[in-house]
Design a protein around this motif. Structure first.
Motif, PDB file in Angstrom:
ATOM      1  N   ILE A  42       0.848  -1.199   0.000  1.00  0.00           N
ATOM      2  CA  ILE A  42       0.000   0.000   0.000  1.00  0.00           C
ATOM      3  C   ILE A  42       0.880   1.246   0.000  1.00  0.00           C
ATOM      4  O   ILE A  42       0.654   2.202  -0.751  1.00  0.00           O
ATOM      5  CB  ILE A  42      -0.948  -0.021   1.214  1.00  0.00           C
ATOM      6  CG1 ILE A  42      -1.975  -1.151   1.071  1.00  0.00           C
ATOM      7  CG2 ILE A  42      -1.658   1.325   1.366  1.00  0.00           C
ATOM      8  CD1 ILE A  42      -2.806  -1.399   2.318  1.00  0.00           C
ATOM      9  N   ALA A  43       1.934   1.220   0.829  1.00  0.00           N
ATOM     10  CA  ALA A  43       2.856   2.353   0.894  1.00  0.00           C
ATOM     11  C   ALA A  43       3.605   2.556  -0.419  1.00  0.00           C
ATOM     12  O   ALA A  43       3.972   3.688  -0.775  1.00  0.00           O
ATOM     13  CB  ALA A  43       3.847   2.147   2.037  1.00  0.00           C
ATOM     14  N   ALA A  44       3.833   1.462  -1.154  1.00  0.00           N
ATOM     15  CA  ALA A  44       4.567   1.542  -2.418  1.00  0.00           C
ATOM     16  C   ALA A  44       3.661   1.837  -3.614  1.00  0.00           C
ATOM     17  O   ALA A  44       4.132   1.884  -4.747  1.00  0.00           O
ATOM     18  CB  ALA A  44       5.318   0.232  -2.665  1.00  0.00           C
ATOM     19  N   GLY A  45       2.373   2.013  -3.362  1.00  0.00           N
ATOM     20  CA  GLY A  45       1.455   2.323  -4.443  1.00  0.00           C
ATOM     21  C   GLY A  45       1.033   1.126  -5.258  1.00  0.00           C
ATOM     22  O   GLY A  45       0.603   1.257  -6.403  1.00  0.00           O
ATOM     23  N   VAL A  46       1.122  -0.069  -4.652  1.00  0.00           N
ATOM     24  CA  VAL A  46       0.686  -1.295  -5.331  1.00  0.00           C
ATOM     25  C   VAL A  46      -0.724  -1.626  -4.847  1.00  0.00           C
ATOM     26  O   VAL A  46      -0.949  -1.715  -3.632  1.00  0.00           O
ATOM     27  CB  VAL A  46       1.646  -2.454  -5.027  1.00  0.00           C
ATOM     28  CG1 VAL A  46       1.180  -3.744  -5.702  1.00  0.00           C
ATOM     29  CG2 VAL A  46       3.067  -2.111  -5.475  1.00  0.00           C
ATOM     30  N   PRO A  47      -1.694  -1.805  -5.744  1.00  0.00           N
ATOM     31  CA  PRO A  47      -3.080  -2.068  -5.315  1.00  0.00           C
ATOM     32  C   PRO A  47      -3.208  -3.409  -4.608  1.00  0.00           C
ATOM     33  O   PRO A  47      -2.604  -4.402  -5.024  1.00  0.00           O
ATOM     34  CB  PRO A  47      -3.863  -2.063  -6.631  1.00  0.00           C
ATOM     35  CG  PRO A  47      -2.850  -2.375  -7.688  1.00  0.00           C
ATOM     36  CD  PRO A  47      -1.565  -1.771  -7.218  1.00  0.00           C
ATOM     37  N   VAL A  48      -3.990  -3.444  -3.510  1.00  0.00           N
ATOM     38  CA  VAL A  48      -4.161  -4.673  -2.737  1.00  0.00           C
ATOM     39  C   VAL A  48      -5.637  -5.017  -2.609  1.00  0.00           C
ATOM     40  O   VAL A  48      -6.507  -4.154  -2.734  1.00  0.00           O
ATOM     41  CB  VAL A  48      -3.538  -4.555  -1.325  1.00  0.00           C
ATOM     42  CG1 VAL A  48      -2.065  -4.214  -1.410  1.00  0.00           C
ATOM     43  CG2 VAL A  48      -4.279  -3.496  -0.501  1.00  0.00           C
ATOM     44  N   THR A  49      -5.915  -6.286  -2.335  1.00  0.00           N
ATOM     45  CA  THR A  49      -7.284  -6.764  -2.175  1.00  0.00           C
ATOM     46  C   THR A  49      -7.877  -6.249  -0.867  1.00  0.00           C
ATOM     47  O   THR A  49      -7.220  -6.309   0.177  1.00  0.00           O
ATOM     48  CB  THR A  49      -7.310  -8.304  -2.165  1.00  0.00           C
ATOM     49  OG1 THR A  49      -6.542  -8.789  -3.255  1.00  0.00           O
ATOM     50  CG2 THR A  49      -8.732  -8.822  -2.270  1.00  0.00           C
ATOM     51  N   PRO A  50      -9.129  -5.789  -0.863  1.00  0.00           N
ATOM     52  CA  PRO A  50      -9.760  -5.360   0.379  1.00  0.00           C
ATOM     53  C   PRO A  50      -9.836  -6.515   1.383  1.00  0.00           C
ATOM     54  O   PRO A  50     -10.049  -7.667   1.002  1.00  0.00           O
ATOM     55  CB  PRO A  50     -11.170  -4.942  -0.076  1.00  0.00           C
ATOM     56  CG  PRO A  50     -11.038  -4.657  -1.531  1.00  0.00           C
ATOM     57  CD  PRO A  50      -9.996  -5.601  -2.034  1.00  0.00           C
ATOM     58  N   GLY A  51      -9.653  -6.205   2.695  1.00  0.00           N
ATOM     59  CA  GLY A  51      -9.716  -7.260   3.695  1.00  0.00           C
ATOM     60  C   GLY A  51      -9.335  -6.769   5.073  1.00  0.00           C
ATOM     61  O   GLY A  51      -9.357  -5.565   5.348  1.00  0.00           O
ATOM     62  N   TYR A  52      -8.966  -7.701   5.946  1.00  0.00           N
ATOM     63  CA  TYR A  52      -8.592  -7.392   7.329  1.00  0.00           C
ATOM     64  C   TYR A  52      -7.170  -7.874   7.595  1.00  0.00           C
ATOM     65  O   TYR A  52      -6.854  -9.054   7.379  1.00  0.00           O
ATOM     66  CB  TYR A  52      -9.551  -8.058   8.312  1.00  0.00           C
ATOM     67  CG  TYR A  52      -9.127  -7.921   9.756  1.00  0.00           C
ATOM     68  CD1 TYR A  52      -9.189  -6.692  10.398  1.00  0.00           C
ATOM     69  CD2 TYR A  52      -8.658  -9.029  10.470  1.00  0.00           C
ATOM     70  CE1 TYR A  52      -8.794  -6.562  11.727  1.00  0.00           C
ATOM     71  CE2 TYR A  52      -8.268  -8.901  11.798  1.00  0.00           C
ATOM     72  CZ  TYR A  52      -8.336  -7.666  12.420  1.00  0.00           C
ATOM     73  OH  TYR A  52      -7.940  -7.536  13.727  1.00  0.00           O
ATOM     74  N   LEU A  53      -6.294  -6.962   8.078  1.00  0.00           N
ATOM     75  CA  LEU A  53      -4.897  -7.281   8.341  1.00  0.00           C
ATOM     76  C   LEU A  53      -4.530  -7.079   9.806  1.00  0.00           C
ATOM     77  O   LEU A  53      -3.360  -7.021  10.142  1.00  0.00           O
ATOM     78  CB  LEU A  53      -3.981  -6.381   7.480  1.00  0.00           C
ATOM     79  CG  LEU A  53      -4.290  -6.254   5.994  1.00  0.00           C
ATOM     80  CD1 LEU A  53      -3.369  -5.222   5.355  1.00  0.00           C
ATOM     81  CD2 LEU A  53      -4.118  -7.596   5.312  1.00  0.00           C
ATOM     82  N   GLY A  54      -5.509  -6.949  10.678  1.00  0.00           N
ATOM     83  CA  GLY A  54      -5.259  -6.518  12.047  1.00  0.00           C
ATOM     84  C   GLY A  54      -4.540  -7.509  12.934  1.00  0.00           C
ATOM     85  O   GLY A  54      -4.481  -8.712  12.663  1.00  0.00           O
ATOM     86  N   GLU A  55      -4.007  -6.987  14.061  1.00  0.00           N
ATOM     87  CA  GLU A  55      -3.284  -7.803  15.033  1.00  0.00           C
ATOM     88  C   GLU A  55      -4.233  -8.586  15.934  1.00  0.00           C
ATOM     89  O   GLU A  55      -3.839  -9.599  16.509  1.00  0.00           O
ATOM     90  CB  GLU A  55      -2.379  -6.916  15.887  1.00  0.00           C
ATOM     91  CG  GLU A  55      -1.245  -6.267  15.114  1.00  0.00           C
ATOM     92  CD  GLU A  55      -0.335  -5.446  16.005  1.00  0.00           C
ATOM     93  OE1 GLU A  55      -0.577  -5.432  17.237  1.00  0.00           O
ATOM     94  OE2 GLU A  55       0.610  -4.826  15.485  1.00  0.00           O
ATOM     95  N   ASP A  56      -5.457  -8.105  16.090  1.00  0.00           N
ATOM     96  CA  ASP A  56      -6.419  -8.802  16.941  1.00  0.00           C
ATOM     97  C   ASP A  56      -6.855 -10.085  16.244  1.00  0.00           C
ATOM     98  O   ASP A  56      -7.562 -10.062  15.240  1.00  0.00           O
ATOM     99  CB  ASP A  56      -7.628  -7.895  17.196  1.00  0.00           C
ATOM    100  CG  ASP A  56      -8.591  -8.498  18.229  1.00  0.00           C
ATOM    101  OD1 ASP A  56      -8.474  -9.708  18.525  1.00  0.00           O
ATOM    102  OD2 ASP A  56      -9.467  -7.758  18.709  1.00  0.00           O
ATOM    103  N   GLN A  57      -6.403 -11.226  16.777  1.00  0.00           N
ATOM    104  CA  GLN A  57      -6.658 -12.516  16.150  1.00  0.00           C
ATOM    105  C   GLN A  57      -7.727 -13.317  16.889  1.00  0.00           C
ATOM    106  O   GLN A  57      -7.867 -14.521  16.673  1.00  0.00           O
ATOM    107  CB  GLN A  57      -5.363 -13.325  16.085  1.00  0.00           C
ATOM    108  CG  GLN A  57      -4.339 -12.768  15.114  1.00  0.00           C
ATOM    109  CD  GLN A  57      -4.676 -13.098  13.667  1.00  0.00           C
ATOM    110  OE1 GLN A  57      -4.816 -14.264  13.288  1.00  0.00           O
ATOM    111  NE2 GLN A  57      -4.822 -12.065  12.852  1.00  0.00           N
ATOM    112  N   SER A  58      -8.491 -12.654  17.725  1.00  0.00           N
ATOM    113  CA  SER A  58      -9.534 -13.369  18.454  1.00  0.00           C
ATOM    114  C   SER A  58     -10.611 -13.841  17.492  1.00  0.00           C
ATOM    115  O   SER A  58     -10.861 -13.223  16.446  1.00  0.00           O
ATOM    116  CB  SER A  58     -10.157 -12.462  19.507  1.00  0.00           C
ATOM    117  OG  SER A  58     -10.864 -11.383  18.901  1.00  0.00           O
TER     118      SER A  58
END
Length: 628
Positions: free
Chosen positions: A124-140
């Motif tokens: 995302i920071a490099a300007g490469v398009p990514v798939t929508p989703g969840y990347l969070g640290e909360d793994q509950s």
């Protein structure tokens, strides 16, 4: 240039690396487990070092043993191939710390791309398009369930570590999410030692497009165009090709430029692959292609890129690892023709793609390019991936390449191990595939039709019957090969012969009207029992003398182990009522999980399996007594 190279791998990729090393004058060292003591990669190397018992966790995944083998033999460098420790940043650093050359990207680059959630953040920071989703640290479970609901079903659960389809599930409905999440985490933990996951929106018309990239220590990064890997089963690639069907030059330029940006964002060196998911509902368009992950290693499907570019990627790896720059500039790279690859596995598609192990008593592989780690009389072990070979074909255009690969699959002969050759041939013959109408869901959506057990043609059985009744058998009980090309059947129409074909009785009439012009090879052994090969499939044929044949089968309701493996989950207890299709237990074998289910409604009357137990093929694990 590196003088001696240790290959920290096995099978076809080890043999592939050795071939290029040999051509470059580089000496090679193989490592092997107990199961691989007589393997082809061991026989092909200049030296070989034993590194432990058969399970990979006690041999090929023990970095200390591999580094010690390199030190012992004086190897200057270690090439990890793919799989095993190839994307293990800790191992890469240990190799470097030991004063050896690591043939791969820097450990920090592996770390940057090794966890899919962190990698997507970098993209995302490099300007490469990514798939929508969840990347969070909360793994509950609660948070992941909430995020899945917000994304909307179907949703994809994906392990943040590793690859190869392990720890990945498509979830269709909310009520299935918790169970699939548990399965993903368990598989990811077993495969990668990390059970964290991310979530992605499921693309409804997905194509899997990936770009081969290559970097060096001098700041250069190039791409070698794209590959299409859309034909997959359970997220495992089955057929790959280059270039991608339907890719126009403008879209190619954008996706390849994005891949180069991705590689530069992690200061990448060596061979790598940027994988994208494309929403192909309106064809391939740059604004509908999203970054999925980066594989920081050589890919299984790298031969198709080599075939269209004329580049030896392993040679580039060895040169770049030795400190040399990439041999050519981007503008000097071009595509020529079309290449396609199929993965030939020791598995039985008609039985749910269960792996098939054992000795390769007969092995005949044909094609433009065959990459394999086995020869006739070698064994397919239950301890590792069941790949027999990669079959690769090149053509001036896509149609010519497909025809060449189809011929390779149709001409494949393996006995007694079962293979997916006939399944691959069916895929290649599909009209939609020929037209370039691809999707990662194609195999799953059409699986029932594609895996119908192959049936021997009447003409083939006539040829077998004619030979059985007219030929005196040799007293020599060893294997003989006999060609039946263009055999004319010259018996009277009213003459019939009863045959046993794969355990079933068939009556075949011999006619002087039909000529068999197909290609059949007959493997004769022990009297009149033989194996006929037709269109990539094998059929056991003998004369029927009204004898009871075949092994005694288990009683109805007995749940048998389909292969040797480890029981990793038991969901029932004796006395439990079960319904048809209900999961009873999970068996782990050949690096995959296999759920065993109830054949009908009933009650569990016997249970001999327990979690953690090792079982042998056809062992009775439990018995279900049908309801009244």
């Amino acid at each position: 240039m590196i003088a001696k190279l240790l290959i920290a791998n096995r099978g076809e990729i080890a043999c592939r690396i050795m071939r290029t090393a040999r051509e470059m004058g580089v000496a090679t060292v193989a490592v092997y487990s107990d199961a691989d003591a007589k393997a082809l990669h061991v026989r092909s190397a200049d030296e070989a070092v034993h590194i432990g018992p058969s399970p990979a966790a006690e041999s090929y995944l023990v970095g200390e043993k591999i580094i010690a083998a390199a030190k012992e033999t004086g190897a200057e460098a270690i090439h990890p191939g793919y799989g095993f420790l190839s994307e293990n940043a800790g191992f890469a650093q240990a190799v470097i710390d030991a004063g050896l050359i690591w043939v791969g990207p820097k450990p920090e680059s592996i770390r940057a791309m090794g966890l899919k959630d962190a990698a997507k953040g970098r993209m995302i920071a490099a300007g490469v398009p990514v798939t929508p989703g969840y990347l969070g640290e909360d793994q509950s479970v609660e948070r992941l369930t909430k995020e899945a609901d917000a994304i909307g079903y179907p949703v994809l659960i994906k392990a943040v570590a590793g690859g190869g389809g392990k720890g990945m599930r498509k979830v269709e409905q909310a009520e299935n999410f918790a169970a699939d999440l548990e399965s993903c985490r368990r598989e990811a933990k077993a495969s990668f030692g990390n059970d964290e996951v991310l979530l992605e929106k499921w693309i409804t018309s997905p194509r899997h497009i990936e770009v081969q990239v290559f970097g060096d220590a001098h700041g250069n990064v190039v791409h070698l165009f794209e590959r299409d890997c859309s034909l997959q089963r359970r997220h495992q690639k089955v057929i790959e090709e280059a270039p991608a069907p339907g890719m126009d030059e403008a879209t190619r330029e954008e996706i390849c430029a994005a891949a180069v940006r991705a590689a530069k964002a992690v200061d990448y060196e060596g061979a790598g692959t940027i994988e994208f998911i494309a929403d192909a509902s309106e064809g391939l368009r740059a604004d509908r292609i999203f970054f999925m992950e980066m594989n920081t290693r050589l890919q299984v499907e790298h031969p198709v890129t080599e075939e269209i570019t004329g580049v030896d990627l392993v040679e580039w790896q060895l040169r770049v690892a030795s400190g040399e720059p990439i041999p050519v500039k981007q503008e000097e790279l071009s595509m020529n023709g079309w290449a396609i690859e199929a993965r030939l596995y020791a598995e039985d598609p008609a039985k749910g793609f269960l792996p098939s192990t054992g000795r390769l008593d007969h092995l005949e592989l044909v094609g433009d390019r065959v990459e394999t780690g086995v020869e006739e009389r070698d064994d397919i072990s239950p301890f590792y991936d069941p790949m027999i070979a990669k079959l690769i074909s090149w053509g001036e255009d896509r149609e010519e390449a497909i025809k060449g690969l189809l011929d390779s699959c149709l001409g494949t002969e393996v006995e007694p191990v079962r293979t997916n050759a006939w399944f691959l041939a069916r895929l290649l013959a599909e009209a939609s595939f020929r037209e370039g109408d691809l999707s990662t869901g194609f195999i799953g959506e059409n699986q029932d039709r594609l895996i119908d057990p192959p049936v021997a043609s009447h003409a083939l059985l006539q040829a077998a019957a004619d030979e059985l009744v007219s030929e005196q058998h040799s007293d020599d009980e060893s294997y003989m090969l006999k060609s039946l090309r263009g055999l004319r059947l010259n018996r009277r129409p009213e003459h019939s012969v009863r045959l046993r074909v794969d355990g079933e009785t068939q009556t075949v009439e011999l006619s002087d009207q039909e000529v068999w012009e197909g290609y059949v090879r007959t493997l004769v052994r022990e009297g009149d029992v033989r194996t006929l090969f037709e269109n990539g499939a094998a059929f056991k044929v003998s004369s029927d003398r009204n004898e009871a044949g075949g092994a005694t089968s288990a009683a109805d309701g007995a749940i048998l182990a389909p292969m040797p493996g480890k029981v990793i989950a038991v969901d029932v207890a004796e006395g439990d009522a079960v319904t048809a299709g209900q999961r009873l237990m999970v068996l782990e074998a050949m690096k995959m999980e296999h759920a065993l289910t109830a054949p009908f409604d009933g009650t569990v009357t016997e249970l001999s399996a327990s979690t953690g137990g090792q079982v042998q093929v056809e062992a009775v694990l439990c018995v279900v007594e049908p309801s009244e």
